[in-house]
Design an enzyme around this catalytic site. Sequence first.
Site, PDB file in Angstrom:
ATOM      1  N   LYS A 200      45.547 -37.872  26.245  1.00 42.70           N
ATOM      2  CA  LYS A 200      46.178 -38.570  25.126  1.00 42.70           C
ATOM      3  C   LYS A 200      45.647 -38.114  23.771  1.00 42.70           C
ATOM      4  O   LYS A 200      46.290 -38.302  22.754  1.00 42.70           O
ATOM      5  CB  LYS A 200      46.034 -40.062  25.308  1.00 42.70           C
ATOM      6  CG  LYS A 200      46.762 -40.435  26.606  1.00 42.70           C
ATOM      7  CD  LYS A 200      47.073 -41.755  26.881  1.00 42.70           C
ATOM      8  CE  LYS A 200      48.042 -42.022  27.984  1.00 42.70           C
ATOM      9  NZ  LYS A 200      47.492 -41.935  29.334  1.00 42.70           N
TER      10      LYS A 200
HETATM   11  C1  LIG Z   1      48.223 -41.915  30.446  1.00 47.20           C
HETATM   12  C2  LIG Z   1      47.668 -41.107  31.568  1.00 47.20           C
HETATM   13  C3  LIG Z   1      48.512 -40.585  32.565  1.00 47.20           C
HETATM   14  C4  LIG Z   1      49.998 -40.845  32.597  1.00 47.20           C
HETATM   15  O1  LIG Z   1      50.675 -40.268  31.503  1.00 47.20           O
HETATM   16  P1  LIG Z   1      52.120 -40.823  31.089  1.00 47.20           P
HETATM   17  O2  LIG Z   1      52.504 -40.075  29.874  1.00 47.20           O
HETATM   18  O3  LIG Z   1      51.940 -42.287  30.849  1.00 47.20           O
HETATM   19  O4  LIG Z   1      53.018 -40.550  32.247  1.00 47.20           O
HETATM   20  C5  LIG Z   1      47.925 -39.813  33.549  1.00 47.20           C
HETATM   21  N1  LIG Z   1      46.602 -39.587  33.576  1.00 47.20           N
HETATM   22  C6  LIG Z   1      45.770 -40.066  32.641  1.00 47.20           C
HETATM   23  C7  LIG Z   1      44.307 -39.793  32.750  1.00 47.20           C
HETATM   24  C8  LIG Z   1      46.278 -40.845  31.602  1.00 47.20           C
HETATM   25  O5  LIG Z   1      45.434 -41.327  30.669  1.00 47.20           O
END
Ligand SMILES: *Cc1c(COP(=O)(O)O)cnc(C)c1O
Length: 459
Positions: A79
């Site tokens: 993120k």
């Molecule tokens: C948020 C997240 C996901 C999922 O991503 P999305 O965009 O919500 O599908 C997968 N792995 C980790 C470690 C995350 O923080």
Amino acid sequence: MDSLPSIAPSLEAAMGQGYHANARLVLGSLLDDITPDEISGCVEAAYADNFDTPAVTPVTPMGADWLLELHHGPTSAFKDIALQMLPQLMRVAREGTDERVMIVCATSGDTGKAALAGFADVAGCGVTVFYPAGKVSDIQRLQMVTQPGANVNVCAVEGTFDDCQTAVKRTFADTALAMRLAKDGVVLSSANSINVGRLVPQVTYYLDAYAQLSRRGTVTLGDPVDFFVPTGNFGDVLAGYYAKRMGLPVGRLVVASNSNDVLYDFISTGTYDRRRPFVKTISPSMDILVSSNLERLLFYLSDGDCELVASLMSDLDEKGSYTVPPSILERLHETFSAGRATDEQTAEAIRSTWEGDHVLLDPHTAVAKHVLDGDDGEAPRVCLSTASPFKFSADVLRALGEDAPADGFACMDALAGLSGLTPPSGLSSLRDAEVRFSDVVATDGLEAYVESACARTFA
Ligand SMILES: *Cc1c(COP(=O)(O)O)cnc(C)c1O
């Protein structure tokens, strides 16, 4: 962004470029109200010093396949790619106004910290994060509640992530609250993955991964590459679809679900049904039953049929489920397929990948690795690695057959000793960080918390 621009004419050049240049290419194509100079400034500020490798998102070998490492940012989860950039984009957009923005976000564990890290002490901005009490990992919680900065607010909610997300949406829709805040020149803004400013930066790493494979001689421009994506809110994988629609030779996008397998069922059958028990898994950032970004995918798959999308969304609201027409399902299957992993299968993927390939995966990445292991595609395969294993040390240790101590830092030390790898400094330094937030609210308490957070932050 009703229609997506093509980057096809720039692809050949992109193959020889590094991450920053590819980010400038993607942002420049998708964001047309921002100048090239501003874009360069944003890319530099977001990615130059905040990632622990100049490649930003390196592609590394994993057996005969490839791992796209998205966790080299300040909070050790993918993120960061979007949330280091979003404050920069907002800074440019707000230049010359004196409006103050409170970012409000619901988190299943990783978005919250990434938003806090991105927006901490950004002038004119505040950030308020809600996480489901008891449903994030120890380390994830500590990352949030120790966040420094005069403009940050963190609060636990008695409920699940979906409850948090629903309550945040309700807060945004609260016009009386909006009017009270407007009197002080404050507006609320979302940092959740439904914010398009989060999607756009993520398109870059699909392009850049393809470029890295091309430089390694694994693909020749035009060859398809398949991506295996651990999925929750559908933001990460949707960015891959944007990349494909923009002309990148993406083969399949394989959606990998944990036991909250609502997306697996949807892609298999065309019916999205959130009426099912919520399962707490070892990949908590994917413990989601309502994937907000799916609405955007449906928009593109239906060639912008807003009426159809609206009627599907109202079915979801009223009945808890919807079924897409066969023509849409067919189009979906042109690009997407799906797989899933239970916690046991996830743990087994962590163990076998460590023993077989000497690559240490976190549980989210391991969900996708399990799906990849059961796949027989011919194209080069890239598994998206979304978090550092040290963010989930206890579950990774257990997956490797070790006992996990009760204390999160003892787990981190044990995992470091066992693997010979060094935990990211942003995680090991939490040990001595001061806890700043301990508030907990019920699901009907978010509006009041946001209002008091605005008063505190913008006093
Ligand atoms: C948020 C997240 C996901 C999922 O991503 P999305 O965009 O919500 O599908 C997968 N792995 C980790 C470690 C995350 O923080």
